[in-house]
Design a protein around this motif. Structure first.
Motif, PDB file in Angstrom:
ATOM      1  N   LEU A   9       0.850  -1.181   0.000  1.00 29.98           N
ATOM      2  CA  LEU A   9       0.000   0.000   0.000  1.00 29.98           C
ATOM      3  C   LEU A   9       0.893   1.241   0.000  1.00 29.98           C
ATOM      4  O   LEU A   9       1.695   1.442   0.904  1.00 29.98           O
ATOM      5  CB  LEU A   9      -0.911  -0.004   1.229  1.00 29.98           C
ATOM      6  N   HIS A  21      -6.715   8.651   3.780  1.00 29.34           N
ATOM      7  CA  HIS A  21      -6.060   7.346   3.860  1.00 29.34           C
ATOM      8  C   HIS A  21      -6.717   6.444   4.905  1.00 29.34           C
ATOM      9  O   HIS A  21      -6.744   5.220   4.747  1.00 29.34           O
ATOM     10  CB  HIS A  21      -4.584   7.506   4.225  1.00 29.34           C
ATOM     11  N   LEU A  25      -8.039   2.559   4.441  1.00 29.43           N
ATOM     12  CA  LEU A  25      -7.692   1.438   5.320  1.00 29.43           C
ATOM     13  C   LEU A  25      -8.943   0.798   5.927  1.00 29.43           C
ATOM     14  O   LEU A  25      -9.022  -0.425   6.074  1.00 29.43           O
ATOM     15  CB  LEU A  25      -6.759   1.922   6.432  1.00 29.43           C
ATOM     16  N   LEU A  28     -10.480  -1.475   3.227  1.00 31.79           N
ATOM     17  CA  LEU A  28      -9.660  -2.670   3.015  1.00 31.79           C
ATOM     18  C   LEU A  28      -9.792  -3.638   4.186  1.00 31.79           C
ATOM     19  O   LEU A  28      -9.821  -4.864   3.991  1.00 31.79           O
ATOM     20  CB  LEU A  28      -8.194  -2.268   2.816  1.00 31.79           C
ATOM     21  N   ILE A  35      -2.708  -6.458   3.957  1.00 35.25           N
ATOM     22  CA  ILE A  35      -1.655  -5.521   3.565  1.00 35.25           C
ATOM     23  C   ILE A  35      -0.327  -6.084   4.074  1.00 35.25           C
ATOM     24  O   ILE A  35      -0.118  -6.240   5.267  1.00 35.25           O
ATOM     25  CB  ILE A  35      -1.897  -4.126   4.167  1.00 35.25           C
ATOM     26  N   ILE A  38       3.591  -1.287   3.874  1.00 35.15           N
ATOM     27  CA  ILE A  38       3.078   0.063   3.653  1.00 35.15           C
ATOM     28  C   ILE A  38       4.257   1.015   3.478  1.00 35.15           C
ATOM     29  O   ILE A  38       5.242   0.947   4.218  1.00 35.15           O
ATOM     30  CB  ILE A  38       2.224   0.550   4.845  1.00 35.15           C
ATOM     31  N   ILE A 211      -1.156  -1.193  -4.447  1.00 31.19           N
ATOM     32  CA  ILE A 211      -2.334  -0.328  -4.397  1.00 31.19           C
ATOM     33  C   ILE A 211      -1.837   1.065  -4.034  1.00 31.19           C
ATOM     34  O   ILE A 211      -1.296   1.272  -2.941  1.00 31.19           O
ATOM     35  CB  ILE A 211      -3.359  -0.812  -3.355  1.00 31.19           C
ATOM     36  N   THR A 281     -12.426   3.734  -2.163  1.00 30.19           N
ATOM     37  CA  THR A 281     -11.888   2.371  -2.059  1.00 30.19           C
ATOM     38  C   THR A 281     -12.975   1.332  -2.305  1.00 30.19           C
ATOM     39  O   THR A 281     -12.734   0.325  -2.988  1.00 30.19           O
ATOM     40  CB  THR A 281     -11.250   2.150  -0.675  1.00 30.19           C
TER      41      THR A 281
END
Length: 314
Positions: A9, A21, A25, A28, A35, A38, A211, A281
């Motif tokens: 990510l 952001h 998250l 997701l 994930i 990051i 992503i 998202t």
């Protein structure tokens, strides 16, 4: 045999707009999309670092609201800047209001030219100490890195070892707003100069499905530039945007929250930004799942091996 997919990510910068952001998250997490690593730039480094240490988005959202109030991030010159963008576009203003605006804006320009930063280091460091655990980056539950630029050499610096607080400070110390972080012979500052979205950095962490979360710039409601510094900043933003588009083209999925109407200094719209990130998202979930499945296909791996062999690669 299917290829092991490791999802990375890449969280971009954008000041207060980067609060989106957290919405990314949240979506997701709900979809149980794992994930594996990051990487963050600026606000993406703050959100990404905090989440990498404690992967609990509800807790992070709650804490962010508390910190915005605790550190009074909705007042002072940041409030003035955001009001200028979002509220003061109407032509019918009182004479007193117009004079006040002119004086404050000229004062900010004077400070910007006479000092290395508008704010002291503590203004950013104190909130970071409240949101991040004071430990090495290597101890994060999710592998994490952030990106800064060395103002001395001009080179991009990927920070994946040492104090996570210092690393995130370096990545998010906006030029002219907060002083850069001195590390030996380096002066580290906001990574958005070279990597608005750190796609390459998260790939270096060993991921093979990226992503990227691209936080768009503010939309301009008028085409008038009223000072030399505004012309310089506009030209700089166009250069960054072109570079960013080239980097984004290498990501597997790009998520772009609709936050163009939010000024980078307006932390009062945190809930709106989070919702925008969440919605953007959710709209990409099917694409993410389809592309992951496609990448897992043995035929995809075979095509890659053939292409490497033709190119003479390892």
């Amino acid at each position: 045999m299917a290829e092991r997919i490791k999802i990375g990510l890449a969280l971009g910068g954008g000041g207060a707009r980067g609060l989106a952001h957290m919405g990314v998250l949240k979506a997701l997490e709900e979809e149980k999309i794992p994930i594996d690593a990051i990487a963050g730039t600026s606000m993406g480094a703050i959100v990404g670092g905090a989440y990498a240490q404690s992967p609990d988005i509800r807790k992070l959202i709650s804490m962010s609201r508390d910190l915005i109030n605790k550190f009074n991030l909705q007042s002072g010159w940041m409030e003035f800047l955001s009001e200028d963008f979002e509220k003061n576009k109407e032509k019918k203003e009182s004479l007193l209001k117009g004079i006040s605006y002119f004086v404050r804006k000229r004062f900010m320009y004077f400070v910007g030219f006479s000092k290395i930063s508008l704010e002291p280091k503590e203004k950013l460091m104190d909130p970071l100490k409240a949101v991040l655990k004071d430990e090495p980056i290597q101890r994060a539950k999710i592998p994490f890195a952030c990106v800064a630029v060395d103002l001395v050499s001009g080179k991009e610096v990927m920070l994946k070892k040492g104090s996570i607080i210092n690393a995130v400070y370096a990545s998010s110390s906006i030029e002219g707003v907060f002083p850069p972080l001195r590390v030996n012979s380096q002066l580290l500052s906001d990574g958005g100069v070279t990597s608005l979205v750190p796609v390459d950095a998260v790939r270096e962490l060993g991921t093979n499905f990226i992503i990227a979360v691209n936080i768009p710039e503010m939309s301009r409601k008028e085409n008038r530039l009223t000072s030399g510094i505004e012309v310089i900043l506009r030209a700089d933003s166009l250069t960054r945007k072109k570079l960013n588009n080239l980097v984004l083209a290498t990501a597997d999925v790009i998520i772009t929250p609709e936050v163009k109407t939010v000024h980078w200094a307006n932390f009062g719209r945190v809930d709106e930004c989070i919702q925008r990130g969440y919605e953007a998202t959710r709209n990409k979930i099917d694409e993410i799942r389809e592309k992951i499945q496609k990448k897992k296909s043995p035929w995809t791996k075979l095509r890659k091996n053939i292409a490497k062999a033709i190119a003479g690669g390892p």
